[in-house]
Scaffold this active site. Structure first.
Site, PDB file in Angstrom:
ATOM      1  CG  ASP A   1      -1.719  -1.150   1.174  1.00  0.00           C
ATOM      2  OD1 ASP A   1      -1.900  -1.609   0.092  1.00  0.00           O
ATOM      3  OD2 ASP A   1      -2.442  -1.524   2.312  1.00  0.00           O
TER       4      ASP A   1
HETATM    5  P1  NAP Z   1       0.823  -3.876   3.087  1.00  0.00           P
HETATM    6  O1  NAP Z   1       0.043  -3.099   2.135  1.00  0.00           O
HETATM    7  O2  NAP Z   1       0.006  -4.656   4.091  1.00  0.00           O
HETATM    8  O3  NAP Z   1       1.606  -5.194   2.238  1.00  0.00           O
HETATM    9  C1  NAP Z   1       2.258  -5.934   2.721  1.00  0.00           C
HETATM   10  C2  NAP Z   1       2.895  -7.049   1.752  1.00  0.00           C
HETATM   11  O4  NAP Z   1       3.737  -7.865   2.282  1.00  0.00           O
HETATM   12  C3  NAP Z   1       1.718  -7.850   1.085  1.00  0.00           C
HETATM   13  O5  NAP Z   1       1.213  -7.574  -0.260  1.00  0.00           O
HETATM   14  C4  NAP Z   1       2.321  -9.206   1.159  1.00  0.00           C
HETATM   15  O6  NAP Z   1       1.997  -9.791  -0.026  1.00  0.00           O
HETATM   16  C5  NAP Z   1       3.672  -9.065   1.605  1.00  0.00           C
HETATM   17  N1  NAP Z   1       4.164 -10.043   2.438  1.00  0.00           N
HETATM   18  C6  NAP Z   1       3.640 -10.685   3.606  1.00  0.00           C
HETATM   19  N2  NAP Z   1       4.247 -11.682   4.106  1.00  0.00           N
HETATM   20  C7  NAP Z   1       5.280 -11.670   3.342  1.00  0.00           C
HETATM   21  C8  NAP Z   1       6.451 -12.425   3.379  1.00  0.00           C
HETATM   22  N3  NAP Z   1       6.885 -13.421   4.316  1.00  0.00           N
HETATM   23  N4  NAP Z   1       7.508 -12.250   2.538  1.00  0.00           N
HETATM   24  C9  NAP Z   1       7.391 -11.484   1.545  1.00  0.00           C
HETATM   25  N5  NAP Z   1       6.242 -10.583   1.318  1.00  0.00           N
HETATM   26  C10 NAP Z   1       5.280 -10.676   2.335  1.00  0.00           C
HETATM   27  O7  NAP Z   1       1.938  -3.226   4.016  1.00  0.00           O
HETATM   28  P2  NAP Z   1       2.546  -1.825   3.965  1.00  0.00           P
HETATM   29  O8  NAP Z   1       3.068  -1.595   2.419  1.00  0.00           O
HETATM   30  O9  NAP Z   1       3.821  -2.105   4.870  1.00  0.00           O
HETATM   31  O10 NAP Z   1       1.407  -1.031   4.143  1.00  0.00           O
HETATM   32  C11 NAP Z   1       0.980  -0.747   5.628  1.00  0.00           C
HETATM   33  C12 NAP Z   1      -0.705  -0.803   5.715  1.00  0.00           C
HETATM   34  O11 NAP Z   1      -0.971  -0.933   6.970  1.00  0.00           O
HETATM   35  C13 NAP Z   1      -1.133   0.626   5.117  1.00  0.00           C
HETATM   36  O12 NAP Z   1      -2.275   0.235   4.404  1.00  0.00           O
HETATM   37  C14 NAP Z   1      -1.670   1.360   6.188  1.00  0.00           C
HETATM   38  O13 NAP Z   1      -2.372   2.420   6.135  1.00  0.00           O
HETATM   39  C15 NAP Z   1      -1.921   0.336   6.841  1.00  0.00           C
HETATM   40  N6  NAP Z   1      -1.623   0.676   8.568  1.00  0.00           N
HETATM   41  C16 NAP Z   1      -0.712   0.985   9.275  1.00  0.00           C
HETATM   42  C17 NAP Z   1      -0.645   1.366  10.337  1.00  0.00           C
HETATM   43  C18 NAP Z   1       0.906   1.722  10.878  1.00  0.00           C
HETATM   44  O14 NAP Z   1       0.862   2.531  11.989  1.00  0.00           O
HETATM   45  N7  NAP Z   1       2.009   1.342  10.346  1.00  0.00           N
HETATM   46  C19 NAP Z   1      -1.290   1.629  11.054  1.00  0.00           C
HETATM   47  C20 NAP Z   1      -2.947   1.753  10.571  1.00  0.00           C
HETATM   48  C21 NAP Z   1      -2.876   0.915   9.072  1.00  0.00           C
HETATM   49  P3  NAP Z   1       2.058 -11.178  -0.459  1.00  0.00           P
HETATM   50  O15 NAP Z   1       0.879 -11.956   0.593  1.00  0.00           O
HETATM   51  O16 NAP Z   1       2.052 -11.449  -1.530  1.00  0.00           O
HETATM   52  O17 NAP Z   1       3.340 -12.075   0.189  1.00  0.00           O
END
Ligand code: NAP
Length: 468
Positions: A387
């Site tokens: 994301d």
């Molecule tokens: P993400 O959008 O959740 O994407 C994580 C990606 O990691 C997934 O597409 C997944 O694809 C891949 N993944 C999972 N396990 C894996 C593994 N073992 N090896 C390789 N890849 C793996 O993560 P992000 O880009 O860090 O974004 C964070 C999200 O959380 C945002 O939408 C944000 O708004 C939300 N959020 C974050 C917080 C905060 O404080 N950080 C708070 C509220 C909401 P596969 O399944 O294909 O592997």
């Protein structure tokens, strides 16, 4: 209650410890000291409270200490870093329940003394409302994050009206109880309605928003503790509750800002209700590459920006990523890390993991500072992020994440993405970045894939690169 001087002194020093702790925890280089200072403050607060011999029941305290340790120690050791949001939620629920139950006992005591409306009874009504609501809301937040119940928003017709009615009922009971603390039926109705409202508050919120909701609940629990401090004339509770309440609120604000969302949108927006187009359509071709190919491309680059995300945390790949950084730096490749404020599942998630793996802190660059430089970067290597690099946030006003600031990895000359499949990330939406001509998908678990690249770069793989 009149506190002995030694207790007042312990409380004052503890309050100073908590303030210093918060200050130091705001930077990675001092955060360890911050945690230790917070622990020292809590120990002082407990020792101080144990001096209140006229109110402390030592056998009960020892029993509570044992029970708390029995629950807390396995929680601390068994739950992985990736489960910190739900661990925080479940500990909030226990803290809030404790505050609310103390409120019940105090309210009963006021009732037994035949007291009517007082400052204490009003403060108790407020803190019990927040305490019970936070308790069930946090339990449901925990269940959603742990996927024990559906992570989708649970919505039904007339829900908002029902929530409003239950809330007004609970608030009305709190007011009536403050006037008549002795009324047991009122107390039972109040507790029931507050617990139900906690469930209704969190049920319509999607799993993706739970970390923000937890920060808000943290702030409610802090306010409840502060109100309890007013009711018990305990200055330390007032101060710590206020610090907790304010920091939870600030954290929730930081998260909302980083996602370009409002509080109202988080609480009532039903975000995550529809997983728009995610992996449901026909398969489109993407270009994939092996660890050997990827290592060669990285080795030949002058500049590499690594964008870590939730997948790096799940795979616990941070140590291998640190080795990759060292291997590339040893070959004179300029490697930096682009840090998105909400990458992972809690603010600072990536900073903590990379610091744990001894990646030099000056190599970590905030999103706003790195974005201007990505167009001049040879390779953007995305490790388990989705994301936070999704161009739809910038380009598609209809996207569920429209307006969320992103790391503009798509502007780099070459993009590489390590993930296991074409599945979407937390927001449940497709990512066009994967289909660009310059993008290479590196399919696999982040730890295994990075290990393969490190092996290759250190000359241990099948391919021996001649370039430098
Ligand atoms: P993400 O959008 O959740 O994407 C994580 C990606 O990691 C997934 O597409 C997944 O694809 C891949 N993944 C999972 N396990 C894996 C593994 N073992 N090896 C390789 N890849 C793996 O993560 P992000 O880009 O860090 O974004 C964070 C999200 O959380 C945002 O939408 C944000 O708004 C939300 N959020 C974050 C917080 C905060 O404080 N950080 C708070 C509220 C909401 P596969 O399944 O294909 O592997």
């Amino acid at each position: 209650m009149n506190m002995p001087l030694v207790v007042e002194a312990a409380y004052t020093v503890a309050a100073v410890c908590f303030i210093l702790s918060l200050m130091w925890m705001s930077h990675p280089s001092t955060s360890r000291r911050g945690v230790q200072m917070g622990e020292a403050g809590m120990l002082l607060a407990i020792i101080g409270t144990l001096q209140l011999k006229q109110v402390v029941d030592y056998p009960l305290i020892i029993a509570a200490l044992l029970l708390g340790s029995l629950i807390g120690v396995p929680l601390a050791y068994k739950m992985p870093m990736t489960a910190i949001p739900q661990r925080t939620a479940i500990s909030h629920s226990l803290g809030a329940l404790a505050v609310a139950l103390i409120g019940v006992v105090e309210m009963r005591r006021l009732g037994a003394e035949g007291r009517g409306l007082s400052f204490a009874s009003a403060a108790l009504g407020f803190e019990m409302l927040l305490g019970f609501v936070t308790c069930t809301a946090s339990v449901l937040a925990f269940a959603k994050l742990q996927e024990l119940v559906t992570t989708r928003p649970m919505v039904f017709k007339g829900q908002q009206l029902l929530s409003l009615t239950v809330f007004l009922g609970a608030a009305g009971c709190a007011v009536a109880l403050a006037l008549h603390p002795q009324n047991g039926i009122l107390l039972a109705a109040f507790v029931g309605l507050s617990l139900v409202f906690g469930v209704l508050l969190v049920a319509p919120i999607g799993g993706a928003d739970m970390p923000t909701v937890i920060a808000l609940l943290n702030s409610y629990a802090g306010l409840a503790a502060s109100a309890m401090g007013f009711a018990l004339s305990n200055k330390l509770l007032i101060i710590t509750g206020a610090l907790d309440g304010a920091s939870g609120f600030i954290l929730a604000m930081i998260m909302c800002k980083a996602m370009n969302r409002s509080f109202a949108n988080v609480m009532f927006g039903g975000f995550g209700q529809v997983a728009a187009g995610a992996s449901g359509g026909e398969a489109r071709p993407v270009r994939s590459a092996s660890p050997e190919d990827a290592a060669l491309m990285l080795e030949n680059a002058n500049s590499v920006v690594i964008v870590p995300g939730y997948g790096m945390a799940v795979a616990q790949a941070q140590h291998k990523v640190s080795e990759l950084y060292q291997a590339l730096s040893g070959k004179n490749v300029d490697v930096r890390f682009a840090i998105h404020p909400v990458a992972g599942r809690m603010p600072g998630h990536m900073n903590v993991l990379l610091a744990e793996a001894n990646v030099p802190y000056e190599r970590l660059v905030e999103m706003d500072d790195i974005n201007g430089e990505l167009a001049n970067t040879d390779v953007a290597l995305i490790i388990g992020a989705n994301d936070v690099v999704n161009p739809a946030a910038r380009d598609d006003p209809k996207s569920a994440i429209a307006g969320m600031p992103i790391i503009e990895a798509d502007k780099a000359r070459t993009v590489m993405v390590i993930k296991r499949s074409m599945n979407p990330g937390f927001a449940g939406i497709e990512n066009e970045l994967y289909y660009l001509d310059k993008t290479h998908m590196l399919f696999g678990d982040a730890k295994d894939f990075v290990s393969g690249m490190v092996k290759e770069l250190s000359g241990g793989g099948m391919h021996k690169s001649a370039s430098g």
